[in-house]
Design an enzyme around this catalytic site. Structure first.
Site, PDB file in Angstrom:
ATOM      1  N   GLU A   1      -7.679  -4.582  11.139  1.00  0.00           N
ATOM      2  CA  GLU A   1      -6.653  -4.199  10.167  1.00  0.00           C
ATOM      3  C   GLU A   1      -7.275  -4.057   8.784  1.00  0.00           C
ATOM      4  OE1 GLU A   1      -2.483  -6.154   8.463  1.00  0.00           O
ATOM      5  OE2 GLU A   1      -3.210  -6.662  10.465  1.00  0.00           O
TER       6      GLU A   1
ATOM      7  N   GLU B   1      -1.198  -4.105   0.044  1.00  0.00           N
ATOM      8  CA  GLU B   1       0.130  -4.716  -0.042  1.00  0.00           C
ATOM      9  C   GLU B   1       0.486  -4.920  -1.511  1.00  0.00           C
ATOM     10  OE1 GLU B   1       0.833  -7.266   3.938  1.00  0.00           O
ATOM     11  OE2 GLU B   1      -0.553  -8.173   2.526  1.00  0.00           O
TER      12      GLU B   1
END
Length: 259
Positions: free
Chosen positions: A145, A149
């Site tokens: 990943e 964010e």
């Protein structure tokens, strides 16, 4: 970002920095090892392209995700893709979560290249606006990943992270120099084969990982977006309270350039 799985994700609070076990996608409807590796594209979000994207619908990612996904909470209008967070009832109960929101993911996986999005984030304590790449057991692969964010408690910053074989703990907070909730800006992840991961904001390099803090991801990943409120992670996100009207993250376009 703390430890978590994608589309059946389980986080541990970031301040614990516990070993990060990949329990990813245990209950996602996208199961099985078969996948295609996609090529370069630009999507201006004039419509929902079902050949390229899928909307998460009817389940929850669990643990610190205090939300269930509804397909109708990812919408398209005037060349914008939006994701609403509200108190609508979620199909199939969504594990009893009290809020509903949108999650969007590519059908194909994508390898080394540049992943870009022009987006406007949500300002609200306890909320995360996400643009990231992810793969895991549902793709027949370990958990890899790469993250961008924007935490609603301080939208003048963004947080980067990456996971390799389920191991993360590489969070870095970047000062943006603007309020990401006040308008659209360009965010990019540049992922080089056996080299570096570079993060860009409005074309400016703001962070780089070269593997010195742990091996970099190597496996093709899906491109994903979502908007969600946390629970049990107030020390990281702050405490979420619903404002009484929907919260909306907006995406003007997403682009991938294969390297």
């Amino acid at each position: 970002m703390p430890s978590r799985t994608r589309s059946r994700r389980f986080r541990t609070p970031h301040w614990l920095l516990a070993p990060l076990a990949a329990l990813a996608l245990l209950l996602s409807p996208m199961t099985g090892p078969a996948y295609a590796v996609g090529g370069s594209f630009t999507d201006n979000f004039d419509f929902h392209d079902t050949g390229r994207w899928s909307k998460s619908d009817g389940w929850s990612n669990g643990d610190m995700f205090n939300v269930g996904w509804r397909a109708d909470h990812t919408w398209f209008n005037g060349g914008v893709m939006g994701q609403n967070l509200d108190v609508a009832t979620c199909p199939s109960g969504c594990s009893g979560e009290p809020y509903a929101s949108g999650e969007y993911r590519t059908n194909d996986l994508y390898s080394y290249g540049r992943f870009e999005a022009r987006l406007q984030a949500v300002k609200r304590e306890g909320v995360v606006t996400g643009f990231f790449t992810y793969t895991g057991p549902s793709d027949g692969q370990p958990w890899d990943e790469i993250d961008i964010e924007i935490l609603g408690k301080n939208t003048t910053q963004m947080q980067t992270n990456y996971f390799t074989d389920g191991v993360g703990g590489h969070e870095t907070v970047i000062d943006l120099g603007f309020d990401a909730s006040a308008g659209y800006h360009d965010y990019a992840i540049e992922w080089w084969n056996q080299g570096t991961i570079n993060w860009f904001v409005d074309g400016r390099l703001v962070h780089q990982e070269n593997g010195s803090r742990g091996p970099l991801p190597t496996r093709p990943m899906r491109i994903m977006t979502n908007l969600w409120p946390g629970i049990g992670v107030d020390g990281w996100l702050g405490r979420f309270t619903y404002p009484g009207t929907p919260l909306t993250a907006r995406y003007d376009w997403i682009k991938y350039t294969k390297y």
